[in-house]
Design a protein around this motif. Sequence first.
Motif, PDB file in Angstrom:
ATOM      1  N   ARG B 313       0.842  -1.209   0.000  1.00 42.17           N
ATOM      2  CA  ARG B 313       0.000   0.000   0.000  1.00 42.17           C
ATOM      3  C   ARG B 313       0.875   1.256   0.000  1.00 42.17           C
ATOM      4  N   ILE B 314       1.926   1.244   0.808  1.00 38.51           N
ATOM      5  CA  ILE B 314       2.833   2.402   0.837  1.00 38.51           C
ATOM      6  C   ILE B 314       3.458   2.597  -0.554  1.00 38.51           C
ATOM      7  N   LEU B 315       3.797   1.468  -1.197  1.00 35.15           N
ATOM      8  CA  LEU B 315       4.336   1.553  -2.558  1.00 35.15           C
ATOM      9  C   LEU B 315       3.336   2.222  -3.501  1.00 35.15           C
ATOM     10  N   ARG B 316       2.068   1.894  -3.309  1.00 33.03           N
ATOM     11  CA  ARG B 316       1.038   2.499  -4.176  1.00 33.03           C
ATOM     12  C   ARG B 316       0.940   4.002  -3.933  1.00 33.03           C
ATOM     13  N   TYR B 317       1.049   4.411  -2.671  1.00 25.92           N
ATOM     14  CA  TYR B 317       1.024   5.858  -2.384  1.00 25.92           C
ATOM     15  C   TYR B 317       2.213   6.552  -3.043  1.00 25.92           C
ATOM     16  N   PHE B 318       3.366   5.891  -2.946  1.00 29.40           N
ATOM     17  CA  PHE B 318       4.556   6.459  -3.573  1.00 29.40           C
ATOM     18  C   PHE B 318       4.346   6.548  -5.098  1.00 29.40           C
ATOM     19  N   SER B 319       3.775   5.475  -5.643  1.00 29.04           N
ATOM     20  CA  SER B 319       3.520   5.458  -7.100  1.00 29.04           C
ATOM     21  C   SER B 319       2.548   6.566  -7.491  1.00 29.04           C
ATOM     22  N   MET B 320       1.594   6.827  -6.620  1.00 24.16           N
ATOM     23  CA  MET B 320       0.629   7.898  -6.902  1.00 24.16           C
ATOM     24  C   MET B 320       1.376   9.238  -7.027  1.00 24.16           C
ATOM     25  N   LEU B 321       2.297   9.468  -6.077  1.00 18.44           N
ATOM     26  CA  LEU B 321       3.064  10.718  -6.126  1.00 18.44           C
ATOM     27  C   LEU B 321       3.939  10.767  -7.376  1.00 18.44           C
ATOM     28  N   VAL B 322       4.520   9.614  -7.722  1.00 18.54           N
ATOM     29  CA  VAL B 322       5.357   9.550  -8.936  1.00 18.54           C
ATOM     30  C   VAL B 322       4.502   9.831 -10.171  1.00 18.54           C
ATOM     31  N   ALA B 323       3.358   9.147 -10.231  1.00 17.95           N
ATOM     32  CA  ALA B 323       2.470   9.295 -11.397  1.00 17.95           C
ATOM     33  C   ALA B 323       1.985  10.731 -11.545  1.00 17.95           C
ATOM     34  N   LEU B 324       1.833  11.406 -10.432  1.00 19.94           N
ATOM     35  CA  LEU B 324       1.334  12.787 -10.483  1.00 19.94           C
ATOM     36  C   LEU B 324       2.451  13.803 -10.709  1.00 19.94           C
ATOM     37  N   GLY B 325       3.510  13.651  -9.929  1.00 19.12           N
ATOM     38  CA  GLY B 325       4.447  14.776  -9.846  1.00 19.12           C
ATOM     39  C   GLY B 325       5.835  14.568 -10.411  1.00 19.12           C
ATOM     40  N   LEU B 326       6.225  13.323 -10.759  1.00 13.95           N
ATOM     41  CA  LEU B 326       7.616  13.124 -11.195  1.00 13.95           C
ATOM     42  C   LEU B 326       7.990  13.939 -12.437  1.00 13.95           C
ATOM     43  N   PRO B 327       7.160  13.938 -13.490  1.00 16.62           N
ATOM     44  CA  PRO B 327       7.547  14.755 -14.655  1.00 16.62           C
ATOM     45  C   PRO B 327       7.684  16.242 -14.286  1.00 16.62           C
ATOM     46  N   GLY B 328       6.759  16.727 -13.464  1.00  8.61           N
ATOM     47  CA  GLY B 328       6.819  18.128 -13.028  1.00  8.61           C
ATOM     48  C   GLY B 328       8.080  18.397 -12.228  1.00  8.61           C
ATOM     49  N   LEU B 329       8.391  17.471 -11.319  1.00  7.07           N
ATOM     50  CA  LEU B 329       9.586  17.630 -10.476  1.00  7.07           C
ATOM     51  C   LEU B 329      10.850  17.613 -11.340  1.00  7.07           C
ATOM     52  N   TYR B 330      10.868  16.718 -12.335  1.00 11.03           N
ATOM     53  CA  TYR B 330      12.038  16.621 -13.229  1.00 11.03           C
ATOM     54  C   TYR B 330      12.227  17.931 -13.993  1.00 11.03           C
TER      55      TYR B 330
END
Lengths: 362, 532
Positions: B313-330
């Motif tokens: 479940r924690i992995l899924r939360y992390f994935s949610m943040l990645v799916a939402l914000g990783l391109p923006g953060l990059y």
Amino acid sequence: MNREVLSPYQFTMLTAITISGTAIINLPQILAILTGQDLWIPLAIGIALGVIYACFVSSLAGEAVETGMTSYLIDAVGRFFGYLVLLVVAAWLMFIWVKSFRQVSNMILTALMPETPDWALLALGTVTTLSVAWYGIEGVARTTEIVFPTVLISLIIILVISVPDLDPTNILPLFQTELTNIFRGSFAVMTFFTESLVVFALSGSIRSPRTIRRSVTAAVLIAGLIIMSSSVITLFLFGAEDLGTRSYPLLSLVRYVRIVDFIDRVDPLIISIWLAGVIVKASVLLLSLVVIVEQVFGIQRRGIVMIGLSLIQAILSFTLIQTNVAIDKLAMGVLPTFAVPVVYSVTVLVWAIRRLRRGRKT
Amino acid sequence: MKGLCALKLRLGKAAPTEPKILHDLSNTKGTPVSSDLKRNQALLSSKMHDSSDIVKREFILGGTCSTKCLLIFIGGLVDETRVDMTLRDLVSDSESLGAKPDWNTRLQNISSISVSKIEYIEQAIAELLSGTTLLFVDGQSKAFGINARHWEKRGLEAPSTEPSIAGPMIGFIEDLQTNTAMIRRRIKSPTLAFDKFVIGRLSRTDVVMAYLDGYADNQLVEEMAARLDRIAIDDVEGTGVIAELIQDAPYSIFPTVKTTERIDRAVSSLVQGKIVILIDGSPFAIVMPARFFESLAAAEDYYERYWFATVARILRYFSMLVALGLPGLYVATTTFHQEMLPTPLAVAIASEREAAPFPAAAELLVLAVMFEILREAGVRLPRQVGAAVSIVGALILGETAIRANLVTSPTVIVTAFVAISVFIFPQYAVGQSLTLARLGLLILSASFGLVGLISGFLALIAHLVSLRSLGVPYLSPVAPAVPSEYKDTLVRSPWWKMTTTPQTMHRKHPQREEAAKVPRPPKDLTGDNENE
């Protein structure tokens, strides 16, 4: 009309983030200039006065839950003075909003993104504030439930990491400041605590009037703790003299600490997170103003009022950024010093008149 | 004389206007069934198209009554063997019918199939179209509906969109009756209620609202019933149509309804006090209220050990943040805040980007669009061709684009990581919503760096907290905070800790399990006794 209601927990966080949202940006510098190593004295006085002020505000808010702020004021001090007080409150809230945006924009423009046009940054802040406030006070309160703990945790991490480098002797020698400067410093601190006026404006959204005083006092104490800890830690780290020269002491603190070895700086991320706190604060101020405008003019179309007020704010903030140093000093330094006693006195007066009138009736 | 008067009266009436084909069967009370068989036949012919799949069989029952009968059914919707048997029993036993037989009792006696009385022609047509066999008997002012419904359906299979390693390998199918029966098999409680609705002016689709009476909040049940009643469309094409028409926030990009193919998830939702909507012809059930964080909980979480489920479940939360914000953060870090990156990484990215003709944001946008095109193509194309598309996408397009310096390697890595992260969500619709939100955040990051990214996140949070699903806050139990529900939100606590159902559901009997029932070995098997 579907009345939005806030739980005591939400109300506490909402008030705490409103008070502390921008206080941590440059209050330590102002206090260091005025009182040097004795900055904790005006802070303690300011917080104590803030708690007393919160008691007056929460008392007024508790009584205005059913009628709303406007009707309550007219009932308490008459139509003319009622509207006059409303004008003072509205002007003060608008001023705080403009001042907050101006401070944060300046910080971002000078420290993070110097090439970004100031109008673009202001537009982003205004639109974000509008989009948060659009969903009403319940939406803002729930957003605060996510934002405030995030801001608080990031602040605590930064403060805790800096502990090994702190020098408590920076507070010495004690009691070296003139009394006048102590009072001026206290007023500077009080500026932020008068922002608890939003409680009075938003009194119609409180679920349980009995818990108002407890919620507001808790919020003021939480905000006081945040302001006190951030100011004292920056004093311990930089010393009074150095602190007075730093425009954004907390930004300097964030740049100073190293969270992990392989990342050089985290200040853009931390400052952006704190910016979320400022946006929430601005949303609360906007909604308070909307409530006042709605009640005074009987306007039911909330969206139009919100957009109108946001435009006024954007124009004022933009003008303030563009103005020369003298006007800037007047707006950012002199005006708050005079305005704080006025706002404080008006609140206490309304409270006292209401008590006297009620005593005569009984 | 009396008969003559009646005849005059009948003749004196204005000539009836020619009946038109029925377009709306929502009102099933109109023309009463006549005692004249021919008139009934004429009415049926006039009110519905004489379609080739409608089977009509006329016959005469012998014996003392010698009555004309008409049997009508739709080929393919009934079990003709059972109808034949019923008919044969009726005909073979017709000698004993008598002059004035009680047809209803008679039909019930000779057949194990349920028989209902039909009083109106419109009602008869509606029943006929839904698979009922109609029996008109001359001289009877009522028709008889023989329930011998039967049609082809696929067998029960493992859910294809929500597979599970340890859970039950059984999912809903397109047949409504089978689906309700499967739920009934799992909940053998008299509180389980199935309320039927017929939706669609033309399709007349059966929709069932399932809930546990006495457990689900009455207000929620009434609200859902009202929403289903409000639907006025021609055809229910599937779950998506009903979901779109009953959700709370029709303009939001986030789904405020949950769909599931798994019977165990539907049952679990019912037990929590939620409402499940089953639609005839759809293998998906709609569950409401649906909250955001529930969409990050997979069926697997409840079959695995809670430690592993919590990590997943924690992995899924992390994935949610990645799916939402990783391109923006990059984009924000490489364009605006390079000081945040470790020096070797910043140098590596800078050297990669040296020959890149487009800004990082444009690269990411192009790659995101390309990925979505490939994904859509992969869904539509046959399986054999789909593999070819994957090869073209991954090898030819990706590899060649990097070699031609059209895109940089870090951008491809970011896009691939995000794409994989989206598919980790048990609810596919949430992944789609995050994809749309990600594009907005990417544009903001490209314009304002991290300030834009955080502003976008804040606006997104404000939107999410304002949503409701059947009146329940969408982002609860995080905002508004309900700490007692964190045990099955951020983590998956052991079953003996989850003693109550979610408070937000307002279930009438929140106690799920008795407290303090931590499993432990019996005392006489522990080492204590041996020591004694």
